[in-house]
Design an enzyme around this catalytic site. Sequence first.
Site, PDB file in Angstrom:
ATOM      1  N   GLY A 132       0.838  -1.207   0.000  1.00  0.00           N
ATOM      2  CA  GLY A 132       0.000   0.000   0.000  1.00  0.00           C
ATOM      3  C   GLY A 132       0.870   1.251   0.000  1.00  0.00           C
TER       4      GLY A 132
ATOM      5  N   ASP B  90       1.006   1.321   9.018  1.00  0.00           N
ATOM      6  CA  ASP B  90       0.609   0.449  10.131  1.00  0.00           C
ATOM      7  C   ASP B  90       1.678   0.395  11.224  1.00  0.00           C
ATOM      8  OD1 ASP B  90      -1.489  -0.108   8.411  1.00  0.00           O
ATOM      9  OD2 ASP B  90      -0.596  -1.964   7.671  1.00  0.00           O
TER      10      ASP B  90
ATOM     11  N   MET C 271      -7.021   2.758  10.034  1.00  0.00           N
ATOM     12  CA  MET C 271      -6.392   1.553   9.472  1.00  0.00           C
ATOM     13  C   MET C 271      -5.364   0.976  10.447  1.00  0.00           C
ATOM     14  SD  MET C 271      -5.847   2.334   5.450  1.00  0.00           S
ATOM     15  CE  MET C 271      -7.126   1.955   4.255  1.00  0.00           C
ATOM     16  N   GLY C 272      -4.544   0.063   9.969  1.00  0.00           N
ATOM     17  CA  GLY C 272      -3.509  -0.525  10.818  1.00  0.00           C
ATOM     18  C   GLY C 272      -3.407  -2.035  10.741  1.00  0.00           C
TER      19      GLY C 272
ATOM     20  N   HIS D 126      -8.631   5.364   3.090  1.00  0.00           N
ATOM     21  CA  HIS D 126      -7.396   5.682   2.365  1.00  0.00           C
ATOM     22  C   HIS D 126      -6.969   7.137   2.478  1.00  0.00           C
ATOM     23  CE1 HIS D 126      -8.617   1.787   0.880  1.00  0.00           C
ATOM     24  NE2 HIS D 126      -7.349   1.588   0.578  1.00  0.00           N
TER      25      HIS D 126
ATOM     26  N   ARG E 120      -3.656   7.430   3.883  1.00  0.00           N
ATOM     27  CA  ARG E 120      -2.470   7.099   3.086  1.00  0.00           C
ATOM     28  C   ARG E 120      -2.097   8.227   2.124  1.00  0.00           C
ATOM     29  NH1 ARG E 120      -3.614   1.064   1.711  1.00  0.00           N
ATOM     30  NH2 ARG E 120      -3.250   1.740  -0.427  1.00  0.00           N
TER      31      ARG E 120
END
Length: 365
Positions: A13, A141, A183-184, A286, A289
Amino acid sequence: MGKKRIGILTGGGDCPGLNAVIRGVAKTAINQYGMEVVGILDGFRGMLEGRFTILDYEKVSGILTIGGTILGTDNKTDPFNVLEVVNGKKETVDKSDVCMEFYRDLGLDALICVGGDGTLTIAGKLAQKGANVIGVPKTIDNDLMETDQTFGFDSARHTATEAIDKLHTTAQSHHRVMLVEVMGRNAGWLALESGLAGGGDIILIPEIPYEIDEIIAAIRRRNRFGKRFSIIVVSEGARPKGGEQVYQRIVDDPAEPKRLGGVSNVIARQIEQATGIECRVAILGHLQRGGTPTPYDRLLATQYAVKAVELAVEKKYNHMVALKGRDMVAVPIERVMGKQRLVPRNSPLIEAAICVGTSFGVKMD
Ligand code: F6P
């Protein structure tokens, strides 16, 4: 002897700071050592398909602050397990020899692989087949072994904390329970650190399975103290005690087909049913990110890049660059392969959170 030639690819990612690494590697290799730098496109998929670009000075100039990766990436291709339809059935096929042939055809002295545990595990397996690889630890992450911090994490933590700050005021105005899902994967670093930084009232991480009754009790406790709203920071990998994680989709990724997401919707429904308090869910997804890397990530990415080129010059192959305290060091890549660094129960951050009254959705000793 001709010029030394190194390759670089970005896998897994994307995250803020990838371009800072690409720039750092290319500028150091060209400026300091007169090397030639080859950028492989779209990670290991590009290796299988033979796609690359020469990274000259012009191509890497002006990209330090830009999110994403100019090389492209891919988080589904494992050359050792390529999904193919054989006789109408999906099967995995080992195509790593195609990568090795490409590596040799390009005449690379070393290949710098920038990625998380998936990418670095593949890199380590290519090293076992004879490639000279150097790993650079990337992921929002922060779950890679052997390094204090991956680049990309600080930027994602910043985005998540900003979101929590913004949701605070609306939760307060409407007297609601607001759930923010971050996330993570299976590691709770992002939820724990953004949750603590953003003053989350309840933080749910995969390492500490929650009990819904404890979450409800924590909300009610706050109500008794006159706090009519609560902020719950939920890691996408959180799961109830004795229960399962929630997945939002299955993708064609032989290593990890299940993509997490949506657990906060389940928890929100349970809270509403039990308390009658209105809940709202924000799944950051996302967004975490994207965007420009924080100054910390730019510094970390640049230091990782310089160290990676140094390792290539010293022929210290099959290592990953790592941050230990304030030092850049090299660790054997096999120590990272196939492992995940999870939040330990005795983490000082957990202790600090408990001290300021944060609930983890369970009774803690
Ligand atoms: O590993 C990075 C990460 O963003 C995880 O936090 C998340 O679970 C996953 O990737 C999402 O993957 P995709 O981009 O395929 O949805």
